[in-house]
Design an enzyme around this catalytic site. Structure first.
Site, PDB file in Angstrom:
ATOM      1  CG  HIS A 108      -2.056   0.951   1.059  1.00  0.00           C
ATOM      2  ND1 HIS A 108      -1.958   2.306   1.296  1.00  0.00           N
ATOM      3  CD2 HIS A 108      -3.322   0.740   0.647  1.00  0.00           C
ATOM      4  CE1 HIS A 108      -3.116   2.883   1.036  1.00  0.00           C
ATOM      5  NE2 HIS A 108      -3.966   1.951   0.645  1.00  0.00           N
ATOM      6  CG  ASP A 113      -8.322  -4.100  -2.599  1.00  0.00           C
ATOM      7  OD1 ASP A 113      -7.479  -3.207  -2.489  1.00  0.00           O
ATOM      8  OD2 ASP A 113      -9.531  -3.894  -2.792  1.00  0.00           O
TER       9      ASP A 113
HETATM   10  C1  SDX Z   1      -6.144   0.224  -2.957  1.00  0.00           C
HETATM   11  O1  SDX Z   1      -4.424   4.789  -2.250  1.00  0.00           O
HETATM   12  C2  SDX Z   1      -5.324   4.154  -1.596  1.00  0.00           C
HETATM   13  O2  SDX Z   1      -5.721   4.539  -0.520  1.00  0.00           O
HETATM   14  C3  SDX Z   1      -5.820   2.897  -2.285  1.00  0.00           C
HETATM   15  C4  SDX Z   1      -6.859   2.097  -1.506  1.00  0.00           C
HETATM   16  C5  SDX Z   1      -8.101   2.904  -1.267  1.00  0.00           C
HETATM   17  O3  SDX Z   1      -8.829   2.563  -0.327  1.00  0.00           O
HETATM   18  O4  SDX Z   1      -8.394   3.835  -2.085  1.00  0.00           O
HETATM   19  O5  SDX Z   1      -6.318   1.669  -0.272  1.00  0.00           O
HETATM   20  C6  SDX Z   1      -7.296   0.866  -2.281  1.00  0.00           C
HETATM   21  O6  SDX Z   1      -5.849   0.572  -4.081  1.00  0.00           O
HETATM   22  C7  SDX Z   1      -5.303  -0.778  -2.187  1.00  0.00           C
HETATM   23  C8  SDX Z   1      -4.080  -1.278  -3.019  1.00  0.00           C
HETATM   24  C9  SDX Z   1      -4.584  -2.383  -3.943  1.00  0.00           C
HETATM   25  N1  SDX Z   1      -3.511  -2.718  -4.921  1.00  0.00           N
HETATM   26  C10 SDX Z   1      -2.904  -3.909  -4.876  1.00  0.00           C
HETATM   27  O7  SDX Z   1      -3.079  -4.762  -3.995  1.00  0.00           O
HETATM   28  C11 SDX Z   1      -1.979  -4.150  -6.073  1.00  0.00           C
HETATM   29  C12 SDX Z   1      -0.649  -4.700  -5.556  1.00  0.00           C
HETATM   30  N2  SDX Z   1       0.053  -3.640  -4.836  1.00  0.00           N
HETATM   31  C13 SDX Z   1       1.038  -2.838  -5.582  1.00  0.00           C
HETATM   32  O8  SDX Z   1       0.643  -2.558  -6.906  1.00  0.00           O
HETATM   33  C14 SDX Z   1       1.553  -1.653  -4.778  1.00  0.00           C
HETATM   34  O9  SDX Z   1       1.833  -2.123  -3.539  1.00  0.00           O
HETATM   35  C15 SDX Z   1       0.697  -0.420  -4.640  1.00  0.00           C
HETATM   36  C16 SDX Z   1       0.267   0.133  -5.951  1.00  0.00           C
HETATM   37  C17 SDX Z   1      -0.488  -0.700  -3.805  1.00  0.00           C
HETATM   38  C18 SDX Z   1       1.562   0.643  -3.913  1.00  0.00           C
HETATM   39  O10 SDX Z   1       2.543   1.001  -4.793  1.00  0.00           O
HETATM   40  P1  SDX Z   1       3.672   2.078  -4.346  1.00  0.00           P
HETATM   41  O11 SDX Z   1       3.372   2.708  -3.043  1.00  0.00           O
HETATM   42  O12 SDX Z   1       3.903   2.984  -5.515  1.00  0.00           O
HETATM   43  O13 SDX Z   1       4.883   1.162  -4.054  1.00  0.00           O
HETATM   44  P2  SDX Z   1       5.899   0.696  -5.151  1.00  0.00           P
HETATM   45  O14 SDX Z   1       5.122   0.192  -6.351  1.00  0.00           O
HETATM   46  O15 SDX Z   1       6.894   1.773  -5.353  1.00  0.00           O
HETATM   47  O16 SDX Z   1       6.574  -0.555  -4.448  1.00  0.00           O
HETATM   48  C19 SDX Z   1       7.618  -0.353  -3.504  1.00  0.00           C
HETATM   49  C20 SDX Z   1       8.484  -1.607  -3.646  1.00  0.00           C
HETATM   50  C21 SDX Z   1       8.883  -1.873  -5.087  1.00  0.00           C
HETATM   51  O17 SDX Z   1      10.108  -2.566  -5.045  1.00  0.00           O
HETATM   52  P3  SDX Z   1      11.453  -1.671  -5.342  1.00  0.00           P
HETATM   53  O18 SDX Z   1      11.230  -0.977  -6.684  1.00  0.00           O
HETATM   54  O19 SDX Z   1      11.560  -0.718  -4.183  1.00  0.00           O
HETATM   55  O20 SDX Z   1      12.568  -2.704  -5.400  1.00  0.00           O
HETATM   56  O21 SDX Z   1       7.723  -2.744  -3.224  1.00  0.00           O
HETATM   57  C22 SDX Z   1       7.529  -3.628  -4.334  1.00  0.00           C
HETATM   58  C23 SDX Z   1       7.843  -2.843  -5.592  1.00  0.00           C
HETATM   59  O22 SDX Z   1       8.384  -3.719  -6.582  1.00  0.00           O
HETATM   60  N3  SDX Z   1       6.117  -3.999  -4.293  1.00  0.00           N
HETATM   61  C24 SDX Z   1       5.674  -5.247  -4.521  1.00  0.00           C
HETATM   62  C25 SDX Z   1       4.269  -5.153  -4.332  1.00  0.00           C
HETATM   63  N4  SDX Z   1       3.927  -3.891  -4.029  1.00  0.00           N
HETATM   64  C26 SDX Z   1       5.073  -3.180  -4.021  1.00  0.00           C
HETATM   65  N5  SDX Z   1       6.303  -6.390  -4.848  1.00  0.00           N
HETATM   66  C27 SDX Z   1       5.497  -7.475  -5.011  1.00  0.00           C
HETATM   67  N6  SDX Z   1       4.153  -7.474  -4.844  1.00  0.00           N
HETATM   68  C28 SDX Z   1       3.503  -6.337  -4.510  1.00  0.00           C
HETATM   69  N7  SDX Z   1       2.185  -6.320  -4.324  1.00  0.00           N
END
Ligand code: SDX
Length: 430
Positions: free
Chosen positions: A307, A365
């Site tokens: 998140h 989720d």
């Molecule tokens: C919702 O914003 C809100 O409030 C959203 C929400 C709401 O109520 O409105 O809470 C609802 O959207 C919840 C989130 C649902 N999405 C998912 O479950 C999809 C999977 N999650 C990822 O796509 C990600 O975690 C996000 C989009 C939720 C957050 O992305 P960020 O904050 O931009 O973090 P990032 O993508 O920069 O990741 C940081 C690191 C990265 O590694 P590095 O580049 O630092 O090496 O963590 C890794 C990412 O590769 N990472 C993951 C991961 N999420 C982040 N690796 C594997 N699996 C994952 N799910």
């Protein structure tokens, strides 16, 4: 008013730029950078990781402490003791309703839950297998063509009328999207039913058979609605605010929010979680999935984990996990294969150094999809359920922005990395 000041030295020999600092009621203070443009510099913050786009008094999140407050009330207390009508009233008006205020609010919504009969024709243009979010974006946007009597967004009464219409009609349109998908006739809302029960009735009743919702499932869906109602300036809420900042009508703004919510990184995650759990199938496949999620060269993400704000745990996920157990126990599905896979995935992911180091915890989720599937909601309707719930958050945030004297049309700047100015070359000389 600003109490403190920050000083920015651009290293150009000029005196440091003085920037006011404003204190928050809770959480981080902000540095007012609005004057930077006249000094010839912009801030750079793709994804707005450290940028406050507005001031708001609706929702507060502390990602490290796992705190979520709606108008100051903890989500745990609201999910336990309030119903969705109380939460909608609270988000929109700022205070919990009295008994009579709640009754009047609920009654007003019931009376406007039907859509104009012409709306039925819009669905005829969609393929039967259209994703429900596709038809919701189209039909909710089309409401703009019906309600010209409440378009003066500067008039608080018009904003209230539009809010009631959207809150009441989005569930009806969502249920219509589902019925159209499966080839069943639309079921009209029933004013005798409460908000959540009415939605379930429109989803599952047919002209041939009465449908009586299981009260445990109604309460579970109501909890999902409460937990997803608002969440600060997330992607879809920011989309609604940006669309609304140009003066666009509220129905068009909510349609824009629905479009943004559809993305798998945002509201589409609950649908993506179920698809991922179905693909995993057996717990023996989990190690391979974890390895793919950790592989930087692989775009695969573990859906339902991580998140932008919650870096320790999503309080909504804890509540959803509890609801999951209640629903599966009520339905005698404790041995549900997907739920067992989900629990094993959660256990392994939370022990894995990669996920611990990157603070990737199950988000709301991760469990909501399993609960929705157990209730009988088809996977392609999961994000539509999220949209029904988040409509109150979008409307409350939109209304707060319109009433904010500080609000301006949103128009971010950029870091230009393109070609320097050059002369046109006629095609014969290229
Ligand atoms: C919702 O914003 C809100 O409030 C959203 C929400 C709401 O109520 O409105 O809470 C609802 O959207 C919840 C989130 C649902 N999405 C998912 O479950 C999809 C999977 N999650 C990822 O796509 C990600 O975690 C996000 C989009 C939720 C957050 O992305 P960020 O904050 O931009 O973090 P990032 O993508 O920069 O990741 C940081 C690191 C990265 O590694 P590095 O580049 O630092 O090496 O963590 C890794 C990412 O590769 N990472 C993951 C991961 N999420 C982040 N690796 C594997 N699996 C994952 N799910």
């Amino acid at each position: 008013m600003a109490e403190r000041k920050a000083y920015l030295d651009l290293g150009n020999g000029q005196p440091p730029i003085e920037l006011p600092i404003y204190s928050a009621t809770m959480g981080p203070d902000v540095i007012d950078i609005r004057s930077l443009g006249k000094h010839g510099v912009f801030t750079y913050d793709p994804g707005f990781m450290s940028t406050a786009s507005c001031n708001s008094s609706i929702t507060y999140i502390d990602g490290d402490a796992g705190i979520l407050l709606y108008r100051g009330y903890p989500i745990e207390q609201l999910a336990e003791h309030a119903d969705f009508m109380e939460v909608c009233y609270l988000l929109l008006n700022g205070e919990l309703p009295t008994g009579s205020q709640r009754h009047d609010f609920d009654n007003t919504l019931r009376k406007v839950s039907m859509v104009h009969d012409q709306i039925n024709n819009f669905f005829r243009g969609f393929r039967r297998d259209a994703h429900p979010m596709a038809s919701m974006v189209g039909v909710v946007g089309a409401l703009s063509a019906f309600y010209h009597d409440s378009f003066d967004i500067a008039d608080p009464r018009h904003r209230e009328i539009s809010a009631f219409r959207m809150l009441a009609k989005v569930p009806t349109i969502a249920a219509m999207s589902y019925k159209y998908n499966i080839g069943q006739p639309f079921v009209y809302p029933q004013n005798r039913l409460g908000y959540v029960e009415n939605f379930m009735h429109m989803m599952f009743a047919t002209p041939c058979e009465e449908y009586v919702a299981n009260p445990v499932l109604v309460r579970a869906l109501e909890r999902i609605f409460i937990l997803h109602a608002d969440h600060e300036q997330n992607a879809s809420t920011s989309t609604v605010r940006l669309a609304g900042s140009s003066g666009a009508n509220p129905f068009a703004c909510i349609a824009a929010g629905i479009a943004s919510l559809w993305g798998p990184a945002h509201g589409g995650a609950n649908e993506a979680v179920l698809k991922m759990l179905e693909e995993i199938g057996d717990v023996s496949n989990i190690p391979d999935v974890i390895a793919r999620a950790k592989d930087k060269s692989n775009p695969f993400r573990l859906m339902g984990f991580g998140h932008r704000v919650y870096k320790n745990f999503d309080p909504r996920a804890n509540l959803m996990r509890k609801t999951c157990h209640e629903v599966l126990n009520e339905l005698g599905m404790q041995d549900d294969r997907l739920f067992k896979t989900a629990l094993e995935l959660e256990r392994i992911a939370l022990e894995d150094p990669y996920f611990i180091e990157k603070k990737l915890y199950p988000n709301v989720d991760f469990y909501s999809g399993i609960v929705l599937r157990a209730i009988g909601i088809p996977v392609n309707m999961f994000t539509a359920i999220f949209a029904i719930s988040r409509t109150i958050g979008w409307i409350s945030q939109w209304s707060e922005m319109i009433a904010d004297p500080e609000q301006r049309i949103g128009r971010p700047r950029q870091l230009y990395c393109g070609a320097e100015q050059r002369e046109f070359v006629p095609i014969g000389k290229r």
